[in-house]
Design an enzyme around this catalytic site. Structure first.
Site, short mmCIF file in Angstrom:
data_model
loop_
_atom_site.label_atom_id
_atom_site.label_comp_id
_atom_site.label_asym_id
_atom_site.label_seq_id
_atom_site.Cartn_x
_atom_site.Cartn_y
_atom_site.Cartn_z
CB SER A 96 45.54 51.95 31.39
OG SER A 96 45.65 51.36 30.12
NE ARG A 123 45.19 47.71 40.78
CZ ARG A 123 46.13 47.04 40.15
NH1 ARG A 123 45.84 46.46 39.00
NH2 ARG A 123 47.34 46.93 40.64
CG HIS A 156 42.39 49.13 34.42
ND1 HIS A 156 42.80 47.82 34.51
CD2 HIS A 156 43.00 49.65 33.32
CE1 HIS A 156 43.63 47.56 33.52
NE2 HIS A 156 43.77 48.65 32.78
#
Length: 211
Positions: A17, A40, A43
């Site tokens: 990912s 982050r 994501h």
């Protein structure tokens, strides 16, 4: 035989990912530390183009990390934010505080003629000084916070992660934070934002490591 095949290994999913994000997202405008936080946040929302909306005050990462290392509390506008913060990443066992559902909040909101989210700030007290504020849901919290700080009615926190989401006031509240600019901040421009992005940012700041 299974109908669908998929990756079963959690760590493999995790690594793939973040590798995909770093390959596809344009992180060129960020410093190394800013890119770490941006990855982050991407994501958390699944949108690589969110990089165009992310604005980092030059001192927000240092200010937030220093506050956390000093054991300062983290104030949140919503339970969704407070419960999303990973406590094991807080090496100083920082207190996570959300006063939205405090018994005094509804009466304060009525007295102030404001939302419960905004009124909840009045219960933060002196512990706000040098702390970290994370706002992921309520634009009224961010607007009211700025007004109280400007009027010097509450202590200054070290940093504000201001990423409220919505169609009424969200964009304007974040623009106001950046325009006011007296405290280091991280914002997501426009209507986008939310608990997941707010939590992703503070969790990344709490655990400084390369992804």
């Amino acid at each position: 035989m299974s109908l669908y095949d998929y990756i079963h290994d959690g760590q493999a999913i995790y690594k793939q990912s973040f590798a995909t994000i770093r390959r596809e997202a344009n992180l060129s405008k960020f410093t190394e530390d800013q890119a770490r936080i941006a990855v982050r946040i991407i994501h958390a929302c699944g949108r690589i183009e969110i990089t165009e909306q992310l604005i980092f005050h030059p001192e927000v990462i240092t200010a937030t990390e220093n506050a956390l290392q000093q054991g300062k509390p983290i104030f949140c506008d919503a339970e969704m934010v407070s419960h999303g913060i990973t406590k094991r990443r807080l090496s100083k066992n920082n207190e996570i505080i959300c006063t939205l559902n405090h018994p005094d909040t509804p009466m304060l909101a009525q007295t102030l003629q404001n939302t419960r989210s905004a009124a909840a700030i009045h219960l933060w007290g002196d512990a706000l000084e040098g702390a970290v504020v994370v706002i992921g849901n309520a634009p009224t919290t961010l607007f009211h916070l700025i007004n109280l700080l400007e009027a010097k009615k509450i202590p200054y926190p070290a940093a504000i992660i201001g990423v409220p989401v919505g169609f009424v006031g969200a964009m304007e509240s974040k623009e106001a934070l950046a325009e006011w600019g007296k405290i280091p901040y991280l914002i997501v421009k426009g209507r986008q934002g939310g608990s997941a992005m707010a939590v992703a940012a503070i969790n990344a700041l709490a655990q400084k490591q390369e992804i």
